[in-house]
Design an enzyme around this catalytic site. Sequence first.
Site, PDB file in Angstrom:
ATOM      1  N   LYS A  22       0.851  -1.205   0.000  1.00 15.47           N
ATOM      2  CA  LYS A  22       0.000   0.000   0.000  1.00 15.47           C
ATOM      3  C   LYS A  22       0.882   1.248   0.000  1.00 15.47           C
ATOM      4  CE  LYS A  22      -1.671   1.530   4.054  1.00 15.47           C
ATOM      5  NZ  LYS A  22      -1.374   2.941   4.393  1.00 15.47           N
ATOM      6  N   ASN A  23       1.894   1.264   0.874  1.00 14.19           N
ATOM      7  CA  ASN A  23       2.686   2.490   1.060  1.00 14.19           C
ATOM      8  C   ASN A  23       3.709   2.725  -0.037  1.00 14.19           C
ATOM      9  OD1 ASN A  23       1.147   2.936   3.266  1.00 14.19           O
ATOM     10  ND2 ASN A  23       2.695   2.320   4.760  1.00 14.19           N
ATOM     11  N   ARG A  91      -4.566  10.015   4.408  1.00 15.58           N
ATOM     12  CA  ARG A  91      -3.465  10.920   4.746  1.00 15.58           C
ATOM     13  C   ARG A  91      -2.556  11.109   3.544  1.00 15.58           C
ATOM     14  NH1 ARG A  91      -0.128  14.098   7.880  1.00 15.58           N
ATOM     15  NH2 ARG A  91       2.008  13.465   7.561  1.00 15.58           N
ATOM     16  N   CYS A 115      -5.552  11.897  12.427  1.00 15.09           N
ATOM     17  CA  CYS A 115      -6.204  10.585  12.355  1.00 15.09           C
ATOM     18  C   CYS A 115      -6.016   9.953  13.722  1.00 15.09           C
ATOM     19  CB  CYS A 115      -5.586   9.731  11.260  1.00 15.09           C
ATOM     20  SG  CYS A 115      -3.918   9.293  11.672  1.00 15.09           S
ATOM     21  N   ARG A 120      -0.362  14.217  12.863  1.00 14.59           N
ATOM     22  CA  ARG A 120       0.138  13.988  11.491  1.00 14.59           C
ATOM     23  C   ARG A 120       0.205  15.282  10.677  1.00 14.59           C
ATOM     24  NH1 ARG A 120      -1.598   8.445   9.635  1.00 14.59           N
ATOM     25  NH2 ARG A 120       0.220   8.615   8.278  1.00 14.59           N
ATOM     26  N   PRO A 121       0.970  16.287  11.131  1.00 15.38           N
ATOM     27  CA  PRO A 121       1.077  17.551  10.389  1.00 15.38           C
ATOM     28  C   PRO A 121       1.810  17.343   9.061  1.00 15.38           C
ATOM     29  CG  PRO A 121       2.714  17.469  12.114  1.00 15.38           C
ATOM     30  CD  PRO A 121       1.854  16.247  12.299  1.00 15.38           C
ATOM     31  N   ILE A 122       1.794  18.419   8.260  1.00 17.55           N
ATOM     32  CA  ILE A 122       2.559  18.373   7.003  1.00 17.55           C
ATOM     33  C   ILE A 122       3.521  19.553   6.925  1.00 17.55           C
ATOM     34  CG2 ILE A 122       0.812  17.084   5.683  1.00 17.55           C
ATOM     35  CD1 ILE A 122      -0.016  19.784   4.430  1.00 17.55           C
ATOM     36  N   ASP A 123       3.949  20.048   8.075  1.00 20.20           N
ATOM     37  CA  ASP A 123       4.844  21.217   8.083  1.00 20.20           C
ATOM     38  C   ASP A 123       6.136  20.970   7.309  1.00 20.20           C
ATOM     39  OD1 ASP A 123       5.207  19.396  10.289  1.00 20.20           O
ATOM     40  OD2 ASP A 123       6.798  20.727  10.984  1.00 20.20           O
ATOM     41  N   ASP A 301       4.597   0.628  12.087  1.00 19.29           N
ATOM     42  CA  ASP A 301       3.397  -0.077  11.612  1.00 19.29           C
ATOM     43  C   ASP A 301       3.348  -1.515  12.134  1.00 19.29           C
ATOM     44  OD1 ASP A 301       3.376   1.479   8.297  1.00 19.29           O
ATOM     45  OD2 ASP A 301       2.896   2.216  10.292  1.00 19.29           O
ATOM     46  N   ARG A 394      -8.397  -0.921   4.280  1.00 21.28           N
ATOM     47  CA  ARG A 394      -7.585   0.160   3.703  1.00 21.28           C
ATOM     48  C   ARG A 394      -6.183  -0.349   3.397  1.00 21.28           C
ATOM     49  NH1 ARG A 394      -8.350   5.716   7.013  1.00 21.28           N
ATOM     50  NH2 ARG A 394      -6.829   6.310   5.451  1.00 21.28           N
TER      51      ARG A 394
HETATM   52  C1  EPZ Z   1       4.077   6.893   6.239  1.00 16.53           C
HETATM   53  O1  EPZ Z   1       3.235   7.871   6.828  1.00 16.53           O
HETATM   54  C2  EPZ Z   1       3.211   5.653   6.136  1.00 16.53           C
HETATM   55  N1  EPZ Z   1       2.062   5.935   5.279  1.00 16.53           N
HETATM   56  C3  EPZ Z   1       2.739   5.239   7.532  1.00 16.53           C
HETATM   57  O2  EPZ Z   1       1.982   4.025   7.398  1.00 16.53           O
HETATM   58  C4  EPZ Z   1       3.961   4.970   8.394  1.00 16.53           C
HETATM   59  O3  EPZ Z   1       3.551   4.636   9.712  1.00 16.53           O
HETATM   60  C5  EPZ Z   1       4.850   6.220   8.437  1.00 16.53           C
HETATM   61  O4  EPZ Z   1       5.200   6.604   7.092  1.00 16.53           O
HETATM   62  C6  EPZ Z   1       6.132   5.994   9.224  1.00 16.53           C
HETATM   63  O5  EPZ Z   1       6.841   4.947   8.667  1.00 16.53           O
HETATM   64  C7  EPZ Z   1       2.239   5.972   3.926  1.00 16.53           C
HETATM   65  O6  EPZ Z   1       3.329   5.782   3.415  1.00 16.53           O
HETATM   66  C8  EPZ Z   1       1.011   6.268   3.114  1.00 16.53           C
HETATM   67  P1  EPZ Z   1       5.919  10.376   8.370  1.00 16.53           P
HETATM   68  P2  EPZ Z   1       3.714   9.418   6.853  1.00 16.53           P
HETATM   69  O7  EPZ Z   1       5.740  11.620   7.584  1.00 16.53           O
HETATM   70  O8  EPZ Z   1       4.449   9.758   5.623  1.00 16.53           O
HETATM   71  C9  EPZ Z   1       5.713  13.572  11.824  1.00 16.53           C
HETATM   72  C10 EPZ Z   1       0.134   2.611   7.719  1.00 16.53           C
HETATM   73  O9  EPZ Z   1      -0.379   2.068   8.720  1.00 16.53           O
HETATM   74  N2  EPZ Z   1       5.656  14.564  10.740  1.00 16.53           N
HETATM   75  O10 EPZ Z   1       7.185   9.613   8.245  1.00 16.53           O
HETATM   76  O11 EPZ Z   1       2.531  10.238   7.226  1.00 16.53           O
HETATM   77  C11 EPZ Z   1       4.439  12.764  11.887  1.00 16.53           C
HETATM   78  O12 EPZ Z   1       3.459  13.448  12.655  1.00 16.53           O
HETATM   79  C12 EPZ Z   1       0.592   4.053   7.798  1.00 16.53           C
HETATM   80  O13 EPZ Z   1       0.325   2.037   6.610  1.00 16.53           O
HETATM   81  C13 EPZ Z   1       5.752  15.914  11.039  1.00 16.53           C
HETATM   82  O14 EPZ Z   1       5.877  16.292  12.208  1.00 16.53           O
HETATM   83  O15 EPZ Z   1       4.727   9.375   8.091  1.00 16.53           O
HETATM   84  C14 EPZ Z   1       4.890  11.495  12.556  1.00 16.53           C
HETATM   85  O16 EPZ Z   1       4.904  11.709  13.966  1.00 16.53           O
HETATM   86  C15 EPZ Z   1       0.375   4.657   9.173  1.00 16.53           C
HETATM   87  N3  EPZ Z   1       5.689  16.826  10.037  1.00 16.53           N
HETATM   88  C16 EPZ Z   1       6.333  11.329  12.053  1.00 16.53           C
HETATM   89  O17 EPZ Z   1       6.729  12.613  11.556  1.00 16.53           O
HETATM   90  C17 EPZ Z   1       5.553  16.455   8.722  1.00 16.53           C
HETATM   91  O18 EPZ Z   1       5.522  17.333   7.829  1.00 16.53           O
HETATM   92  C18 EPZ Z   1       6.485  10.320  10.936  1.00 16.53           C
HETATM   93  O19 EPZ Z   1       5.626  10.734   9.910  1.00 16.53           O
HETATM   94  C19 EPZ Z   1       5.455  15.078   8.434  1.00 16.53           C
HETATM   95  C20 EPZ Z   1       5.520  14.157   9.451  1.00 16.53           C
END
Ligand code: EPZ
Length: 414
Positions: A22-23, A91, A115, A120-123, A301, A394
């Site tokens: 999926k990812n 997301r 969620c 889960r910010p996007i900063d 995960d 999902r």
């Molecule tokens: C990806 O999510 C995966 N989803 C997640 O899988 C996975 O848990 C995660 O990476 C970590 O490996 C997909 O690939 C679609 P991150 P993502 O950005 O990209 C913080 C599943 O169950 N952060 O690496 O959203 C964030 O809040 C899902 O399949 C910021 O602070 O993860 C988190 O605490 C769940 N600012 C941490 O970083 C940002 O701009 C890791 O998030 C982005 C993230």
Amino acid sequence: MAIFQVESGAPLMGEATVHPAKNAALPVIAASLLTAGELVVPEMPDLTDVRAMCDLVAACGANVRREGAAMALSAPQLSPPDTAGLMRFTRASALIMGPMLARLGYARITMPGGCAIGQRPIDLHLKGMSALGAQITTRQGFIELSGALHGAVIYLDLPSVGATENIMMAATLADGVTRIENAAKEPEVVDLAQCLTAMGAQIQGAGTGTVTIRGVYALHGATHQPIPDRIEAGTLCCAVAAAGGSILLRGTRPEQMRALLFKLQEAGTSVSEFPGGLRVRGKAKWPMEIRTLSYPGFPTDMQAPMMVVACTTPGTSVFLETIFENRFMHVPELTRMGACIRVEDRVAVIEGGYRLQGAEVRCPDLRSGAALLLAGLTADGVTRVEDPAGHIDRGYVRLEETLSGLGASVKRIE
Ligand code: EPZ
């Protein structure tokens, strides 16, 4: 709404083939927006998150054509989607930002809803887009980005998977060279880089902490098969470690699952590799210490499925969730089944070895839902897992069929 009925039974036996990840599939779908050419995925997993992402890129103007297991995507014309609802479903919808901005010079996304597992910010995504030259404004719950993109050096405060992928996609068409420092190293990031390279992008260093992208004028179509789902494979490994048995997993890449496989072996489950797969055998025997980290550390995960293994092994196990601030939603549900777990902030302490009792439980998020199915395999009596939001579908292709194929008693009751 899905309801699963699970009963414990004989140890798991047989073999299963792991689906495409999926990812890995979701960013590849977003990447289709980068070209007017056709991006063909020979086997696209049939997941609700994949369908949602396809609906979203279609709303951006892409053509999406399912041909059996395969999917063909092309985006000769693009237009910003005006359906916020589509973007709130998953997301990963934030991943259209980079491609839209790179191709159109404009992107509009909804402020991502948090969620169950965290804010889960996007900063960091926005930090990257701004460094590449985008003007960013927020209005009525939307984020608008516009501008011609140029190369930049971007430091990620956290090795965010999504931010690395989004910036990488945006940079493929930027004017000049972009370097991402403290980039995520996940296999899905490497897979996306391979897809983009097949489309004509120039990318070096994917899988390391420093990724360099030299912008090109345009990308073309390609054929790309996303990597196998290491989290689906890991979930099935945990099923054996919790319920016992011996299974063969085909189509996995053990080299992408090292942290999980080492921790399962430390806990007493045996793992042997063969070309193109894994054999996993025997219940775990010993307690464990798990600290989730970015790749190549233990995957967040896998935290919930592994906690079910810890519930079945005598002794005290300790889990530290360092990635998401609210990823113990499965704990109250496991407690309803008789698990002995204490949570303090990001630490969970599990007193394992007590037999779980079947109960009615509710699925709070994707990986917790899978974990509750595994818990039902080891519990006395019947466990009814209610999944009103359809979380499990999902991220897993008919997980109940895969588990049943291994001899488990798992039925889906719509
Ligand atoms: C990806 O999510 C995966 N989803 C997640 O899988 C996975 O848990 C995660 O990476 C970590 O490996 C997909 O690939 C679609 P991150 P993502 O950005 O990209 C913080 C599943 O169950 N952060 O690496 O959203 C964030 O809040 C899902 O399949 C910021 O602070 O993860 C988190 O605490 C769940 N600012 C941490 O970083 C940002 O701009 C890791 O998030 C982005 C993230």
